[in-house]
Write a protein that holds these residues in place. Structure first.
Motif, mmCIF file in Angstrom:
data_model
loop_
_atom_site.group_PDB
_atom_site.id
_atom_site.type_symbol
_atom_site.label_atom_id
_atom_site.label_comp_id
_atom_site.label_asym_id
_atom_site.label_seq_id
_atom_site.Cartn_x
_atom_site.Cartn_y
_atom_site.Cartn_z
ATOM 1 N N VAL A 107 1.091 -1.004 -0.155
ATOM 2 C CA VAL A 107 -0.063 -0.069 -0.025
ATOM 3 C C VAL A 107 0.741 1.216 0.006
ATOM 4 O O VAL A 107 0.593 2.116 -0.674
ATOM 5 N N GLU A 108 1.949 1.203 0.757
ATOM 6 C CA GLU A 108 2.856 2.326 0.945
ATOM 7 C C GLU A 108 3.710 2.639 -0.491
ATOM 8 O O GLU A 108 3.820 3.900 -0.918
ATOM 9 N N MET A 109 4.037 1.527 -1.073
ATOM 10 C CA MET A 109 4.609 1.320 -2.236
ATOM 11 C C MET A 109 3.833 2.423 -3.371
ATOM 12 O O MET A 109 4.448 3.005 -4.154
ATOM 13 N N PHE A 110 2.624 1.779 -3.525
ATOM 14 C CA PHE A 110 1.701 2.638 -4.525
ATOM 15 C C PHE A 110 1.261 3.884 -3.996
ATOM 16 O O PHE A 110 0.401 4.390 -4.673
ATOM 17 N N ARG A 111 1.812 4.228 -2.841
ATOM 18 C CA ARG A 111 1.273 5.793 -2.472
ATOM 19 C C ARG A 111 -0.100 6.195 -2.595
ATOM 20 O O ARG A 111 -0.562 7.054 -2.878
ATOM 21 N N GLY A 112 -0.771 5.046 -2.123
ATOM 22 C CA GLY A 112 -2.250 5.369 -1.837
ATOM 23 C C GLY A 112 -3.013 5.154 -3.246
ATOM 24 O O GLY A 112 -4.372 5.179 -3.084
ATOM 25 N N ALA A 113 -2.326 4.855 -4.476
ATOM 26 C CA ALA A 113 -3.028 4.764 -5.644
ATOM 27 C C ALA A 113 -3.837 3.493 -5.522
ATOM 28 O O ALA A 113 -3.431 2.490 -4.768
ATOM 29 N N LEU A 114 -4.732 3.365 -6.356
ATOM 30 C CA LEU A 114 -5.542 1.987 -6.476
ATOM 31 C C LEU A 114 -4.389 0.691 -7.206
ATOM 32 O O LEU A 114 -3.793 1.137 -8.101
ATOM 33 N N ILE A 147 -1.251 -0.611 -23.272
ATOM 34 C CA ILE A 147 -2.475 -1.351 -23.520
ATOM 35 C C ILE A 147 -3.766 -0.776 -22.747
ATOM 36 O O ILE A 147 -4.858 -0.660 -23.189
ATOM 37 N N ASP A 148 -3.277 -0.297 -21.453
ATOM 38 C CA ASP A 148 -4.331 0.227 -20.418
ATOM 39 C C ASP A 148 -3.633 1.068 -19.532
ATOM 40 O O ASP A 148 -2.565 0.849 -18.991
ATOM 41 N N GLU A 149 -4.181 2.429 -19.484
ATOM 42 C CA GLU A 149 -3.592 3.492 -18.762
ATOM 43 C C GLU A 149 -3.714 2.916 -17.313
ATOM 44 O O GLU A 149 -2.865 3.675 -16.365
ATOM 45 N N SER A 150 -4.598 2.090 -16.535
ATOM 46 C CA SER A 150 -4.448 1.813 -15.359
ATOM 47 C C SER A 150 -3.542 0.639 -15.008
ATOM 48 O O SER A 150 -3.444 0.491 -13.719
ATOM 49 N N ARG A 151 -2.719 0.206 -15.900
ATOM 50 C CA ARG A 151 -1.600 -0.864 -15.617
ATOM 51 C C ARG A 151 -0.626 0.076 -14.924
ATOM 52 O O ARG A 151 -0.266 0.953 -15.103
ATOM 53 N N ASP A 177 7.149 6.310 -15.372
ATOM 54 C CA ASP A 177 6.490 6.915 -14.375
ATOM 55 C C ASP A 177 5.660 5.929 -13.609
ATOM 56 O O ASP A 177 5.080 6.136 -12.743
ATOM 57 N N ARG A 178 5.130 4.661 -14.283
ATOM 58 C CA ARG A 178 4.070 3.908 -13.884
ATOM 59 C C ARG A 178 4.801 2.692 -13.484
ATOM 60 O O ARG A 178 4.256 1.661 -13.262
ATOM 61 N N CYS A 179 5.969 2.611 -13.170
ATOM 62 C CA CYS A 179 6.919 1.629 -12.479
ATOM 63 C C CYS A 179 7.236 2.078 -11.083
ATOM 64 O O CYS A 179 7.422 2.988 -10.517
ATOM 65 N N PHE A 180 6.848 0.781 -10.179
ATOM 66 C CA PHE A 180 7.263 0.782 -8.792
ATOM 67 C C PHE A 180 8.358 -0.179 -8.491
ATOM 68 O O PHE A 180 8.430 -1.223 -9.021
ATOM 69 N N ILE A 181 9.386 0.056 -7.767
ATOM 70 C CA ILE A 181 10.402 -0.562 -7.311
ATOM 71 C C ILE A 181 10.243 -1.127 -6.013
ATOM 72 O O ILE A 181 10.092 -0.339 -4.963
#
Length: 215
Positions: A107-114, A147-151, A177-181
């Motif tokens: 949850v913390e890694m996604f910074r509150g994003a879905l 393929i999908d902006e939500s990915r 910018d849509r990558c999390f480590i």
């Protein structure tokens, strides 16, 4: 880890066997039994590698192989068949986390994003990868994200040495910018959760693939 780069000591293809045999011998001299748990063996193409395994066999080590092919390779190398037992890979014994809620670290890694669909990526350094590997991996991940902006993409560092190759891939990505480590390689439970809940995976580490195939 091992006795070092194999080029300094022998013509064995992989560097693990010299060090493994050395530690096995040291354990034997201290009356400590050795068990190789959940191992996979290969390619074992050279006689020097076979000879090292025969040394381990003569020291009465036990070999718990993760597949039938490993048992065949060990037997062909001259390991006493009475010392070999074959089971499924130990990764299949991990309790599933598929019904568990997301750990706080996720949850913390996604910074509150879905937390939606994501690709879990596990990369590692190999000396024989193509020179353009980072560019090709970046292109594949960009196509997945397009393929999908939500990915999103989650890169799991299972070892500190994975950082360099992962950073090179991120450098070539247009949608980085849509990558999390996720960097805490000691937090196995969170890494397992991330692997099991991924939509798909791109993995160079064997047990990531095992867990992905399991689910």
């Amino acid at each position: 880890w091992t006795c070092g780069k194999n080029e300094l000591f022998s013509c064995v293809i992989h560097s693990d066997l010299p060090g493994i045999t050395a530690f096995n011998s040291l354990a034997f001299m201290n009356n400590i039994p050795t068990i190789y748990y959940g191992i996979g063996a290969g390619p074992l193409k050279l006689e020097e590698g076979h000879a090292m395994l025969r040394v381990c066999s003569k020291l009465n080590s036990r070999f718990f192989a993760r597949d039938a092919k490993t048992e065949e390779l060990l037997t062909a190398a001259g390991v006493d068949c009475s010392l070999i037992e074959t089971y499924a890979d130990s990764a299949f014994a991990c309790p599933s986390l598929s019904d568990e809620p997301a750990p706080e670290a996720v949850v913390e890694m996604f910074r509150g994003a879905l937390i939606g669909d994501y690709c879990f990526v596990s990369l590692r350094e190999y000396e024989n990868v193509p020179g353009d590997f980072a560019e090709r991996a970046a292109l594949a991940l960009d196509e997945y994200l397009q393929i999908d902006e939500s990915r999103s993409v989650v890169i799991g560092l299972l070892d500190a040495s994975d950082r360099n190759i992962s950073s090179r891939v991120l450098h070539f990505m247009e949608r980085g910018d849509r990558c999390f480590i996720y960097e805490n390689s000691d937090d196995i439970r969170t890494l397992q959760w991330l692997i099991e809940h991924a939509q798909c995976g791109l993995a160079m580490r064997y047990h990531c693939v095992e867990l992905e195939n399991r689910v």
